[in-house]
Design a protein around this motif. Sequence first.
Motif, mmCIF file in Angstrom:
data_model
loop_
_atom_site.group_PDB
_atom_site.id
_atom_site.type_symbol
_atom_site.label_atom_id
_atom_site.label_comp_id
_atom_site.label_asym_id
_atom_site.label_seq_id
_atom_site.Cartn_x
_atom_site.Cartn_y
_atom_site.Cartn_z
ATOM 1 N N ASN D 25 43.873 32.256 38.136
ATOM 2 C CA ASN D 25 42.518 32.775 38.228
ATOM 3 C C ASN D 25 41.651 31.775 38.985
ATOM 4 O O ASN D 25 41.666 30.582 38.702
ATOM 5 C CB ASN D 25 41.989 32.965 36.803
ATOM 6 C CG ASN D 25 40.676 33.689 36.776
ATOM 7 O OD1 ASN D 25 39.843 33.486 37.646
ATOM 8 N ND2 ASN D 25 40.471 34.523 35.792
ATOM 9 N N PHE D 27 38.511 31.287 38.989
ATOM 10 C CA PHE D 27 37.519 30.628 38.128
ATOM 11 C C PHE D 27 38.134 29.411 37.435
ATOM 12 O O PHE D 27 37.548 28.327 37.394
ATOM 13 C CB PHE D 27 37.034 31.647 37.100
ATOM 14 C CG PHE D 27 35.769 31.249 36.420
ATOM 15 C CD1 PHE D 27 34.552 31.518 37.009
ATOM 16 C CD2 PHE D 27 35.802 30.613 35.202
ATOM 17 C CE1 PHE D 27 33.389 31.153 36.382
ATOM 18 C CE2 PHE D 27 34.627 30.247 34.571
ATOM 19 C CZ PHE D 27 33.431 30.519 35.167
ATOM 20 N N LEU D 95 31.766 28.362 43.684
ATOM 21 C CA LEU D 95 31.423 29.498 42.825
ATOM 22 C C LEU D 95 30.826 30.629 43.650
ATOM 23 O O LEU D 95 31.070 31.807 43.368
ATOM 24 C CB LEU D 95 30.443 29.043 41.747
ATOM 25 C CG LEU D 95 31.083 28.249 40.629
ATOM 26 C CD1 LEU D 95 30.032 27.646 39.742
ATOM 27 C CD2 LEU D 95 31.963 29.153 39.805
ATOM 28 N N THR D 96 30.045 30.273 44.685
ATOM 29 C CA THR D 96 29.505 31.318 45.547
ATOM 30 C C THR D 96 30.622 32.092 46.227
ATOM 31 O O THR D 96 30.604 33.333 46.278
ATOM 32 C CB THR D 96 28.605 30.682 46.613
ATOM 33 O OG1 THR D 96 27.703 29.806 45.975
ATOM 34 C CG2 THR D 96 27.852 31.725 47.362
ATOM 35 N N PHE D 97 31.607 31.360 46.737
ATOM 36 C CA PHE D 97 32.730 32.044 47.385
ATOM 37 C C PHE D 97 33.476 32.911 46.390
ATOM 38 O O PHE D 97 33.874 34.040 46.713
ATOM 39 C CB PHE D 97 33.674 31.022 48.007
ATOM 40 C CG PHE D 97 33.077 30.320 49.194
ATOM 41 C CD1 PHE D 97 32.100 30.923 49.956
ATOM 42 C CD2 PHE D 97 33.494 29.051 49.554
ATOM 43 C CE1 PHE D 97 31.537 30.282 51.032
ATOM 44 C CE2 PHE D 97 32.948 28.403 50.635
ATOM 45 C CZ PHE D 97 31.966 29.030 51.388
ATOM 46 N N ALA D 98 33.647 32.386 45.158
ATOM 47 C CA ALA D 98 34.330 33.184 44.139
ATOM 48 C C ALA D 98 33.572 34.472 43.863
ATOM 49 O O ALA D 98 34.159 35.541 43.719
ATOM 50 C CB ALA D 98 34.479 32.374 42.857
ATOM 51 N N LEU D 99 32.238 34.361 43.846
ATOM 52 C CA LEU D 99 31.415 35.550 43.603
ATOM 53 C C LEU D 99 31.629 36.572 44.712
ATOM 54 O O LEU D 99 31.802 37.771 44.446
ATOM 55 C CB LEU D 99 29.954 35.108 43.562
ATOM 56 C CG LEU D 99 28.970 35.949 42.782
ATOM 57 C CD1 LEU D 99 29.436 36.072 41.364
ATOM 58 C CD2 LEU D 99 27.608 35.296 42.817
ATOM 59 N N LYS D 100 31.643 36.102 45.970
ATOM 60 C CA LYS D 100 31.841 37.040 47.081
ATOM 61 C C LYS D 100 33.210 37.692 47.006
ATOM 62 O O LYS D 100 33.357 38.901 47.202
ATOM 63 C CB LYS D 100 31.695 36.303 48.427
ATOM 64 C CG LYS D 100 30.302 35.808 48.715
ATOM 65 C CD LYS D 100 29.271 36.866 48.555
ATOM 66 C CE LYS D 100 29.025 37.627 49.843
ATOM 67 N NZ LYS D 100 27.856 38.525 49.677
ATOM 68 N N TYR D 102 34.998 38.199 44.349
ATOM 69 C CA TYR D 102 35.019 39.153 43.245
ATOM 70 C C TYR D 102 34.354 40.457 43.646
ATOM 71 O O TYR D 102 34.801 41.543 43.294
ATOM 72 C CB TYR D 102 34.326 38.545 42.032
ATOM 73 C CG TYR D 102 34.377 39.441 40.829
ATOM 74 C CD1 TYR D 102 35.536 39.535 40.078
ATOM 75 C CD2 TYR D 102 33.282 40.204 40.455
ATOM 76 C CE1 TYR D 102 35.612 40.355 38.997
ATOM 77 C CE2 TYR D 102 33.342 41.029 39.361
ATOM 78 C CZ TYR D 102 34.510 41.101 38.634
ATOM 79 O OH TYR D 102 34.590 41.921 37.552
ATOM 80 N N GLU D 103 33.266 40.356 44.418
ATOM 81 C CA GLU D 103 32.596 41.584 44.829
ATOM 82 C C GLU D 103 33.476 42.410 45.760
ATOM 83 O O GLU D 103 33.446 43.635 45.727
ATOM 84 C CB GLU D 103 31.281 41.249 45.521
ATOM 85 C CG GLU D 103 30.181 40.980 44.521
ATOM 86 C CD GLU D 103 28.988 40.346 45.163
ATOM 87 O OE1 GLU D 103 28.947 40.304 46.401
ATOM 88 O OE2 GLU D 103 28.106 39.885 44.438
ATOM 89 N N LYS D 104 34.291 41.759 46.577
ATOM 90 C CA LYS D 104 35.160 42.496 47.492
ATOM 91 C C LYS D 104 36.308 43.177 46.762
ATOM 92 O O LYS D 104 36.618 44.339 46.997
ATOM 93 C CB LYS D 104 35.726 41.546 48.544
ATOM 94 C CG LYS D 104 34.742 41.182 49.637
ATOM 95 C CD LYS D 104 34.737 42.245 50.718
ATOM 96 C CE LYS D 104 33.760 41.895 51.821
ATOM 97 N NZ LYS D 104 32.351 41.912 51.381
ATOM 98 N N LEU D 108 39.722 38.322 40.291
ATOM 99 C CA LEU D 108 39.808 36.937 40.750
ATOM 100 C C LEU D 108 41.235 36.431 40.715
ATOM 101 O O LEU D 108 41.482 35.277 40.991
ATOM 102 C CB LEU D 108 38.929 36.019 39.890
ATOM 103 C CG LEU D 108 37.464 35.968 40.276
ATOM 104 C CD1 LEU D 108 36.736 34.980 39.415
ATOM 105 C CD2 LEU D 108 37.314 35.566 41.722
ATOM 106 N N GLU D 109 42.196 37.304 40.357
ATOM 107 C CA GLU D 109 43.588 36.868 40.340
ATOM 108 C C GLU D 109 44.010 36.509 41.755
ATOM 109 O O GLU D 109 43.846 37.299 42.690
ATOM 110 C CB GLU D 109 44.478 37.991 39.802
ATOM 111 C CG GLU D 109 44.260 38.290 38.347
ATOM 112 C CD GLU D 109 44.488 37.086 37.470
ATOM 113 O OE1 GLU D 109 45.528 36.426 37.602
ATOM 114 O OE2 GLU D 109 43.598 36.782 36.653
#
Lengths: 233, 83, 86, 118, 164, 113
Positions: D25, D27, D95-100, D102-104, D108-109
């Motif tokens: 993950n 995160f 974290l910002t990249f992770a957020l982007k 996740y939105e796509k 997050l796997e």
Amino acid sequence: MVKKIFALIALAGIAFMLWGLFKSYRHQETLPRTSRYYAQKGPDELGSANLVTSVVVTYRGLDTLGEVTILFSVASIIGFFLKSRTQRELKAEGFRETSELLHTSTAFLVPIIFLFGAYVFVGGHLSPGGGFQGGAIIASGTLLLFLATPTASRGKTIISLVESVSGVAYVGIGIAGIFLAAGFLDNRILPTGRFGTIFSAGAIPVIYSLIGLKVGAELSAILYKLKDAKEDE
Amino acid sequence: MIYFWVLTIVICAVMLGSAIMALYHKSLAVTVIAAGLVSLLASILYLILAAPDVAMTEAAIGSGLSTVMFFYVLRRMRGGENG
Amino acid sequence: MGDLLFLIAGSIAILAGLLGLIRFVVGPTLPDRVVAFDVLTIITISVISLIAHVAGRIIYLDAAIVYGLLSFLGVIVVARYLERGL
Amino acid sequence: MEYVALATGLLLVLTGLWGIASQRNIFRIIIGFSVFDTGLHVVLVSIAYLRGRTAPILDEAVSKGQAVNRIVDPVPQALVLTAIVIGVAITALMLTFALKLYEKRKTLEIESFEDLKW
Amino acid sequence: MGIKNFILSVLILFGTWLLLGGTFRSDVLIVGGALAVLITLLFVRQPKALTTLKVRPYALLMLFVYFWVFLFELLKSNLDVALRVVSPRLNINPGIVMVKTKLKSPMGRLLLANSITLTPGTLTVEIQDDHLFIHWIDVSSTDVDAASEKIVKGFEKYLEVFYG
Amino acid sequence: MGILHIIGGAVSILGALFLLLASIGLIRMPDVYNRMQTGTKATTFGTIMFLGGIGIATPSMATKLIILVLFIVLTNPVSSHVLARAAHFAGVPLADRSVTDKLAEHRAKEGVQ
């Protein structure tokens, strides 16, 4: 599974290297040469009681400038990637109201937190602390404001104003050091003063206060962007 | 300074334990708090190692800022994993 | 003599911290862990003050003041996350 | 004391690296990075420590003249000071990249991001 | 924000600064005064937490008395809870009760709720209008008035002197 | 040094005992709210005594210790109130032996809020 084995092998290699590092470490009795110079000459040369501060602000001032630049670019990149929600979208989100007690204590505590942050960076050359700690404390105060009123989005202009003004002033003082003293970011453009008082150590308190404001505004801007982040579609 | 020795050993053991908890606990929120615990103990360790400036930075950053960044992201993926 | 008393007090504080850690590890819900974390923070403040006293440096206390003023932020963050108000 | 701290720092580095390498993950990978970061800071600070000495700040307890023989090394501490703030900024960026991401993909796997796999 | 509030805020910040600095050297005083005024100006549009404070000699005396009453309550309830914790059967009887308060000003309510929370055995869970919901470790009556008598009255009669 | 040191040490030990009792309470209590009762509040008192003992032993630290105690007393109850409120909202149950829950009744009467 194969991947895990590869990771394990790579990690074992790193562990072997680190073990070598640990084995070769011998504890020292005296300071290294550079540090001895800083400890012997630093207090008289710069007038700063906190040697870490004199290293951060003056002896290694360029590193600090680079660090502030990295913070600035991180804040810009985050601002580029995350779009903010508008006021109406925030209201429509349906946040649960904060407790009345949190509101009242926020109004009471945030000025104290800001004062403490200012204490930390103004006294950075006398006691532990300085621009980075003070900036983080000020950003924590802003964070408390965000937590108490998640829907409000005031203070954006003041954050960006403080950010740009303190950044320009920091570089300006640095350049003034070239002309008025020995080199870039030299602190002796102001008198060194009496050792151990706030008005001493030349420009170090001024530079550190500017760094503090800059770091505080930068971290607050990052928090702002993360708080208001809007999803695509 | 036998007291500092004991304190150092206790702190180091707890730090390693909570680092492992931060990596392997099944709830994401708990992993964030465990990472916060690592930073809390690290700041005591810095003070024992005579670095009050570093301890103060760690305190200012670790007490609120880093935690809230993780939680701002975590609130988005509430459905994704048992949060 | 006096220093011995302070060292006993510090040892009891460490013991209290270890007991609080048990709740942090087992605590069934997230609020339980946060309460344990809060207790650990407060014990940290005590231990930092003790270190300042034993080392004889007043300036170490500044780190404790940072925790005293800001430690409640972390708890509030988790609380707002729990009640979906972040 | 400094040996214990040094060993702990190196073990934290290893733990963080193992977390980065083995977790699925994103995160958790970021949390592993933050543990790794803390470990590096502990290593640097424990290298700066000299036995029986005190903090590099001059006041009533340490006077100017005896500073050389009473204080620990200030340079690594100054490096760690900036490194901590940089670490937080980098964490925010990740974290910002992770957020982007996740939105796509709504997940997050890391297995599901296989666009560049060959 | 009126002039009274402004002065009070500056004074509080300045007092905090003095305690932080710990000396009366002139440089510390100058910088502290300037910072206190600056930060107050920054928050000049904030809600007025201190507006309703009544600055009179009698109120100040009551503030002093309140401090000692609170300290005594703190000691008493701490011993009480400590005894409960170590008793083998864990002698507790918990529950959430509702109590009423007469206080209207935000700062007075904050102080009341904080006093209730700081004394072990009682914990403010929610505050709505004139109702406080309090988690009580030893519920002796679930009636609103009786519970108010036991928990709130002791603090309230001092607080309403200096916060209406 | 001397007598002040010994008095300060004794006061600090008392404070540390309160910290220990708080931790024992943290382990023994049945639900979150009771744990908060002992957990965050008895520790506040214990810390005040602990710091007071240090302040007696070294009077030069007294002002900083006073401001530390002030900050703790100002911030700690707010955090535990907010956490208790959130825990009740998120539906963390009270222990089985609880007598009454007026807040849940109130919520049920006025609709969820």
